[in-house]
Design a protein around this motif. Structure first.
Motif, short mmCIF file in Angstrom:
data_model
loop_
_atom_site.label_atom_id
_atom_site.label_comp_id
_atom_site.label_asym_id
_atom_site.label_seq_id
_atom_site.Cartn_x
_atom_site.Cartn_y
_atom_site.Cartn_z
N VAL A 120 -5.54 1.96 -0.08
CA VAL A 120 -4.70 3.23 -0.90
C VAL A 120 -6.35 4.57 -0.95
CG1 VAL A 120 -4.99 4.09 -3.06
CG2 VAL A 120 -3.45 2.42 -2.31
N THR B 59 0.82 -1.31 0.25
CA THR B 59 0.41 0.08 -0.29
C THR B 59 1.00 1.57 -0.31
OG1 THR B 59 -1.36 -1.60 1.30
CG2 THR B 59 -1.87 0.98 1.21
N ASN B 60 1.94 1.97 1.06
CA ASN B 60 2.69 2.64 1.13
C ASN B 60 3.49 3.41 -0.06
OD1 ASN B 60 2.02 3.62 3.52
ND2 ASN B 60 3.20 2.13 4.61
N VAL C 147 -5.11 9.27 -5.63
CA VAL C 147 -3.74 8.76 -6.14
C VAL C 147 -4.94 7.55 -5.96
CG1 VAL C 147 -2.22 6.69 -5.38
CG2 VAL C 147 -2.18 8.69 -4.42
N TYR C 148 -5.73 7.02 -5.81
CA TYR C 148 -7.06 5.82 -5.66
C TYR C 148 -7.90 6.50 -7.16
CZ TYR C 148 -11.67 2.48 -5.67
OH TYR C 148 -12.18 1.16 -6.65
N LEU D 89 0.48 4.19 -2.32
CA LEU D 89 0.57 5.63 -2.08
C LEU D 89 1.55 6.46 -2.76
CD1 LEU D 89 -1.46 5.39 1.30
CD2 LEU D 89 -2.26 6.54 -0.36
N ARG E 166 -6.98 6.33 1.98
CA ARG E 166 -6.77 7.31 2.63
C ARG E 166 -5.76 8.36 1.85
NH1 ARG E 166 -1.31 3.65 4.38
NH2 ARG E 166 0.06 5.67 4.64
N SER E 167 -6.46 7.96 0.48
CA SER E 167 -6.08 9.15 -0.94
C SER E 167 -6.78 9.18 -2.08
CB SER E 167 -4.35 9.17 -1.03
OG SER E 167 -4.41 9.84 -1.88
#
Length: 937
Positions: free
Chosen positions: A103, A75-76, A110-111, A79, A106-107
């Protein structure tokens, strides 16, 4: 196979309930590898088909893993390294459901980007639903955090893929490489026999693609960023403590707005209904504490004896020595001059960041003076954004280019944030490049429409069918015509006017029926809603809807059948409305005229055909409507609009003049305004909670100070207690010796106004449109170029029974969110248009040398005057302080707006002569420079 998950949840009332969720596991989810014999074909209800992974992976050759391989990021990595994953070189990537879900949470940006990449058939990215696959789903262990569980789920999926691909005997063995920047996750993967690399290790192994290294995001673990160097900034308070502090009132939450003129100052607009401390000033590097323009921040108010006044000093960050903090502190001391106590404003310091709103930034590289250096500073085009430190091996190539850079992080020991190179846009000053920068910086969606959007367009050749005629009136017999600017291809509106048997007049406004072609909720509708408006630049139009609709099927061109939405009134000869009706219709316009052509017909002594008669009738009624509107208090304001004449070959501006408005401009405008008011009333009567309306708030009295003082200096009184009083006093504000004064006053009045905005009737009680003096208003007449009008068309269609409703149309919260986006897009479109005019103005003066012109002073500042040049509709600032020259004696008087330079006093509205030239000393921020010639100072 069915498994269940059980968890405890606290209700709003405080009770704890046990929730059991059923979770289905399947065996028929394919791995995505082309020609895999072990997997069943894709399930019909599975994820949408992209091309999947290649049977023989092609892509960049890696010296770490020379054999064929797929990549699987955690994931990181996804991202932070999305710029790397989007690069055409990177192909055959498996994106797990676990990763996609994280993702998404969190964003959102980006998704969206990773979804677009998965949909791109050339990239061969595959989304694998590991959370529903029987062999890759895992339960969370007792005491295991959800983060650790997800890391383990990713490793289980990598292992399963490697075992699964080994079983395909007739293929060369394909390996799955796990990419992670998480040290612990990588160590565990290696212990479990999984091939794992960091992103940097893998990208460095692609020896044929060294440029990719520049696109690596430099992400440091939060705790390890202070390895060397002096700590410059205070530590950010953790998010959990910030939220507690905001609840208890210790901190305030707001949007951080950096200053364009002073890089050591910002304001924070506090969220919520509080009138007290709505705007908080932040001054000084440490107090700004690494916040970036538009971030959501937490602020702590300083004690009252530490409050400051907004600075009137212009400070640009020259960034010569990024570590010279003493110099910064010296500059900060300039800000702290003694001021009148009334000038002090609530002042605070940023204690933490609630949400970063970083985006990719356009700008230029400031190459390091050190030979062979890899670290350089990037200067963004937007002065509100700090410089960004990047590492690049192509500094020589990128010098003088416009580039895009993304911020990765901002450690406490760094004067500037760290970032990475994303893309080279082209040479600075090049017209195509600068237009691209302008669109990116104003967040104007301008990519070509995707295939997913275009597939919802009607198939050509298109014709009107029996089904289209349902709920529609045939008005093709009417003498309808359109009147638009020259070269207009997106014709939204057409008009007709005829006398009816009882001696009254029938007037019709016919608007393109765009909502017939754009149906709610499909990809075409979503894209149009996102764009919100068509953006008109000096040489380019960024359409809200694809060209097939905007310039063809929806455009009400002459001599073709077109679908329309008609608003038809019966009026008497005093232009009083006796009846109003709305209908979907089919029309055939008899003429597409320009304003000048329509004016010529009206004025002609010989032309008496139906269209000309219709135009004369419309013009006569429009004059009555306009007079009535102005008598009711509507404002007639002025703004200098500029029109460029382009060279047909180079497309450079060769002439620049202000636009001339004809009577026919006003004629069309009157009927558009009338249609908008009629439709607004109809949809509000039908849907009091869900009508999309437009309001123009009355300006606060303080906004008018500058106008009132300026008029007073010319012995004129401007009343501002109501729009009607303002309109009447503007009409009286004439000077026989100074005919242009009235125009200047109207231009100045425009600057005092608030922005008109869209809103949902169920979420607001103030509907009034101040500028038009109308109690209710909306936008109905331009659905080709404004999405608000499409929603209004849908509401009106439901109101008259011509179309069916849908849930989102009657959801006031969704409508309010939509209005927020539309207001943002309209504001950005206006800024982009102004920036385009500014750029073309620079091109115009580039080859002119020094031009001497008459000008009028609009505003006076402490060290400058703002002037307007009527010939070009151009505004500019004449500064009286110049680097390297002695500063003249300046005396600023706020009461009688004037500035005395040495012994010469300059007043607002004074006529002066200025020299105009292009100042290209800063290639990134080229500007028009103006110097006062007369009177001499």
């Amino acid at each position: 196979m069915l498994t269940s998950r059980t968890f405890l949840k606290r209700t709003r009332a405080g009770a704890v309930v046990k929730v059991v969720r059923e979770h289905y596991l399947r065996e028929d989810i394919p791995c995505g590898a082309a020609h895999c014999r072990l997997c069943p074909p894709r399930a019909a209800d599975g994820p949408p088909a992209a091309t999947g992974l290649q049977a023989r992976p092609s892509g960049a050759a890696s010296n770490l893993c020379p054999g064929p391989h797929y990549l699987l990021p955690d994931t990181n990595l996804l991202l932070h390294q999305i710029d790397i994953l989007e690069d055409p070189v990177i192909k055959n990537v498996i994106v797990l459901q676990t990763v996609l879900q994280e993702v998404r949470n969190r964003s959102a940006p980006v998704y969206k980007r990773i979804r677009d990449v998965i949909q791109n058939p050339e990239k061969h990215f595959y989304s694998f639903t590991n959370e529903h696959h029987r062999e890759t789903y895992i339960e969370q262990k007792q005491g295991e955090t959800s983060n650790d569980r997800n890391d383990r789920a990713i490793r289980v999926a990598v292992k399963w893929y490697n075992d699964h691909l080994k079983k395909i005997e007739d293929e060369e063995n394909i390996q799955v490489i796990f990419l992670t920047n998480d040290k612990t996750n990588k160590e565990k993967a290696l212990e479990e026999g999984i091939t794992a690399y960091t992103c940097e290790e893998y990208i460095k192994s692609l020896t044929a693609n060294p440029d990719l290294l520049d696109r690596l995001a430099c992400v440091s673990d939060e705790g390890k960023e202070i390895e060397s160097g002096k700590i410059i900034f205070p530590e950010h308070v953790p998010l959990s403590k910030l939220q507690q502090g905001i609840k208890s009132g210790i901190y305030l939450q707001g949007t951080y707005r950096a200053s364009r003129d002073n890089y050591l100052e910002a304001t924070v607009w506090v969220h919520g209904d509080t009138e007290e401390n709505k705007e908080i000033i932040i001054q000084g590097l440490k107090h700004l504490n690494r916040a970036v323009h538009e971030d959501i921040v937490a602020v702590e108010l300083l004690a009252k004896d530490e409050w400051v006044a907004p600075s009137s000093v212009v400070l640009q960050d020259d960034g010569q020595n990024e570590d010279d903090i003493e110099k910064e502190e010296e500059k900060e001391s300039i800000l702290k001059t003694s001021v009148n106590k009334d000038m002090l404003r609530p002042t605070g310091r940023v204690v933490g960041i609630i949400k970063r709103n970083w985006r990719p930034f356009c700008g230029m590289l400031s190459k390091s003076q050190i030979k062979e250096a890899r670290r350089h500073l990037f200067t963004p085009a937007d002065r509100r954004i700090p410089r960004i430190r990047i590492e690049t091996r192509q500094a020589d190539t990128l010098e003088g280019q416009r580039i895009i850079v993304a911020i990765d992080g901002w450690p406490r020991n760094s004067r500037y944030p760290n970032g990475h190179f994303v893309k080279n846009l082209g040479s600075a000053g090049d017209k195509e490049t600068e237009t691209e920068v302008l669109l990116l910086e104003h967040d104007v969606p301008h990519q070509p429409f995707s295939q997913g959007v275009l597939k919802f367009l009607p198939k050509m050749p298109w014709s009107i069918t029996e089904q289209d005629m349902k709920y529609r009136e045939d008005l093709r017999h009417l003498y309808v015509c359109s009147v638009d600017p020259p070269g207009c291809t997106d014709i939204d509106d057409a008009l007709h006017c005829r006398e009816v048997e009882n001696g009254n007049i029938e007037v019709g406004v016919h608007i393109a029926d765009v909502s017939h072609f754009i149906r709610p909720g499909n990809a075409l509708d979503e894209e149009s809603a996102k764009r919100g408006t068509t953006v008109y630049l000096c040489e380019k139009r960024i359409d809200m809807v694809p060209e097939l609709l905007s310039s063809n099927l929806c455009s009400l061109r002459s001599n073709v059948d077109r679908l329309a939405f008609s608003c038809i009134w019966e009026m008497n000869h005093k232009a009083e409305i006796l009846k109003t009706r709305f209908t979907k219709s089919i029309i055939n316009s008899k003429a597409s005229l320009t304003y000048a052509e329509a004016q010529m017909r009206i004025d002609s002594a010989t032309m008496n055909d139906e269209i000309t008669t219709s135009l004369r009738g419309l013009n006569k009624l429009a004059k009555i409507l306009k007079k009535r509107r102005i008598d009711n208090g509507a404002l007639t304001l002025s703004s200098p609009e500029v029109r460029f004449h382009m060279d047909s070959e180079t497309h450079d501006p060769i002439d620049l003049q202000t636009k001339e408005l004809k009577e026919t401009n006003s004629m069309v405008e009157e009927f558009m305004l009338l249609a908008n008011v009629s439709v607004a009333q109809k949809i509000y009567d039908e849907f009091p909670e869900f009508a999309l309306l437009r309001k123009h708030p009355a300006p606060p009295p303080s906004n008018y100070d500058i106008l009132v003082k300026a008029a007073k200096s010319k012995d004129l009184e401007i009343k501002t207690d109501s729009a009607k009083a303002l309109a009447e006093s503007l009409d009286k504000a004439e000077s026989p010796t100074f005919p242009y004064l009235n125009t200047l006053l109207r231009i100045l009045t425009t600057r005092c106004m608030m922005q008109a905005v869209y809103f949902c009737s169920g979420m607001d009680n103030d509907f009034h449109h101040y500028g038009l003096a109308s109690p209710i208003y909306t936008h109905f007449t331009s659905p080709i170029r404004r999405y608000a009008d499409i929603i209004v068309h849908r509401l009106l269609a439901v109101a008259i029974g011509a179309d069916s409703t849908y849930p989102d149309l009657l959801d006031k919260h969704k409508l309010a969110d939509m209005c927020k986006n539309l207001n943002y897009r309209h504001k950005m479109a206006q800024y982009a248009q102004r920036a385009s005019v500014a750029f073309h103005t620079q091109l115009f003066f580039k080859n002119k040398g020094v031009v001497n012109e008459d000008a009028y002073i609009l505003f006076v500042r402490k060290n400058a005057v703002v002037v307007l040049i009527p010939k070009y509709g151009l505004e500019g600032t004449v500064f009286f302080e110049e680097k390297g020259k002695p500063t003249p004696r300046l005396d600023y008087n706020n009461e009688v707006p004037s500035l005395t330079v040495e012994d010469t006093t300059l007043h607002v509205f004074d006529k002066v002569k200025v020299n105009i030239m292009l100042d290209a000393s800063n290639i990134q921020h080229q500007k028009i420079r103006m110097v006062l010639v007369e009177p001499k100072v």
